[in-house]
Design a protein around this motif. Structure first.
Motif, PDB file in Angstrom:
ATOM      1  N   THR A 162       9.095  -7.136   2.131  1.00 26.15           N
ATOM      2  CA  THR A 162       8.851  -6.466   3.411  1.00 26.15           C
ATOM      3  C   THR A 162       8.766  -4.956   3.233  1.00 26.15           C
ATOM      4  O   THR A 162       8.067  -4.268   3.985  1.00 26.15           O
ATOM      5  CB  THR A 162       9.962  -6.833   4.412  1.00 26.15           C
ATOM      6  OG1 THR A 162      10.042  -8.257   4.532  1.00 26.15           O
ATOM      7  CG2 THR A 162       9.674  -6.253   5.785  1.00 26.15           C
ATOM      8  N   ARG A 197       1.405 -13.408   1.421  1.00 25.51           N
ATOM      9  CA  ARG A 197       2.298 -12.236   1.475  1.00 25.51           C
ATOM     10  C   ARG A 197       2.187 -11.492   2.796  1.00 25.51           C
ATOM     11  O   ARG A 197       3.194 -10.998   3.315  1.00 25.51           O
ATOM     12  CB  ARG A 197       1.967 -11.305   0.302  1.00 25.51           C
ATOM     13  CG  ARG A 197       3.141 -10.460  -0.169  1.00 25.51           C
ATOM     14  CD  ARG A 197       2.770  -9.667  -1.406  1.00 25.51           C
ATOM     15  NE  ARG A 197       3.923  -9.103  -2.076  1.00 25.51           N
ATOM     16  CZ  ARG A 197       4.630  -9.706  -3.024  1.00 25.51           C
ATOM     17  NH1 ARG A 197       4.291 -10.937  -3.397  1.00 25.51           N
ATOM     18  NH2 ARG A 197       5.665  -9.120  -3.592  1.00 25.51           N
ATOM     19  N   VAL A 201       5.331 -10.664   5.159  1.00 28.11           N
ATOM     20  CA  VAL A 201       5.711  -9.313   5.580  1.00 28.11           C
ATOM     21  C   VAL A 201       5.831  -9.239   7.101  1.00 28.11           C
ATOM     22  O   VAL A 201       6.792  -8.668   7.641  1.00 28.11           O
ATOM     23  CB  VAL A 201       4.703  -8.273   5.059  1.00 28.11           C
ATOM     24  CG1 VAL A 201       4.966  -6.908   5.697  1.00 28.11           C
ATOM     25  CG2 VAL A 201       4.785  -8.164   3.539  1.00 28.11           C
TER      26      VAL A 201
END
Length: 218
Positions: A162, A197, A201
């Protein structure tokens, strides 16, 4: 602490970037308020009132950042500094003590043992947990994603994702292989329903995996 201070609870501040971690720490010690008073929980801020013990929580890091430890040691508000970590390796303990920390506590410690360790370093002792490497977290603590079934290690990896870290950067920071990092990522993705991804995030931003930079006081 002076002899006159021994009748009052030990004043403790915890430094960490994640409010859920800080809240879990405070809740864990609530029943021991007569012995340990959590006077500040801080994220990315300098402690500005006198405390007997300043704890540095290393969530989402493999080892204590030396510049943060140095800043805490240089702050006259902190009588002593101790590390609070899931990673209890002899090299990290030695480095922290050499830098000036007076304690190194494993997050696997039951609350009563942690209270006793805090009291001992406040009284002038040097106290460290056994060098057991990576330890499982105390069940009374909290971390981002725990309610979703995410383990403490997966939580650290998701926190670093993140923050925009690559797999290589995460591997270097956690001292794990990239294959191990990929295993943690796949497991975490399954638990949060992320296909890639970007989705991970976004989920992390919405679920407390970004560092908090606000100050919380009791």
């Amino acid at each position: 602490m002076s002899a006159g201070d021994q009748a009052r609870p030990v004043r403790v501040a915890l430094r960490n970037d994640y409010e859920i971690v800080l809240g879990g720490f405070r809740r864990m010690l609530e029943r021991y308020q007569h012995r340990v008073e959590v006077v500040e929980v801080l994220e990315q801020h300098r402690i500005d009132q006198p405390v007997d013990v300043a704890l540095y929580d290393t969530f989402a890091q493999h080892e204590p950042e030396h510049d943060v430890v140095a800043e805490m040691l240089a702050n006259p508000m902190n009588a002593v500094v101790a590390i609070y970590s899931w990673n209890v390796e002899q090299a990290f303990i030695d480095a922290a003590l050499q830098q000036g920390a007076r304690g190194y506590f494993a997050k696997s410690m039951p609350a009563m043992e942690l209270v006793e360790a805090i009291e001992r370093v406040a009284a002038g002792e040097v106290v460290t947990s056994p060098a057991d490497g990576r330890v499982r977290s105390n069940a009374a603590l909290d971390w981002p994603g725990r309610a979703d079934g995410i383990s403490d290690r997966e939580s650290e990896v998701l926190a670093l994702i993140t923050q925009g870290k690559s797999n290589a950067e995460i591997a270097a920071q956690t001292h794990l292989t990239q294959n191990t990092i990929k295993t943690h990522i796949r497991s975490a993705y399954r638990k949060i329903g992320a296909a890639n991804r970007v989705e991970a995030v976004l989920w992390g931003v919405q679920n407390g995996f970004q560092p908090d930079h606000a100050r919380s006081r009791r």
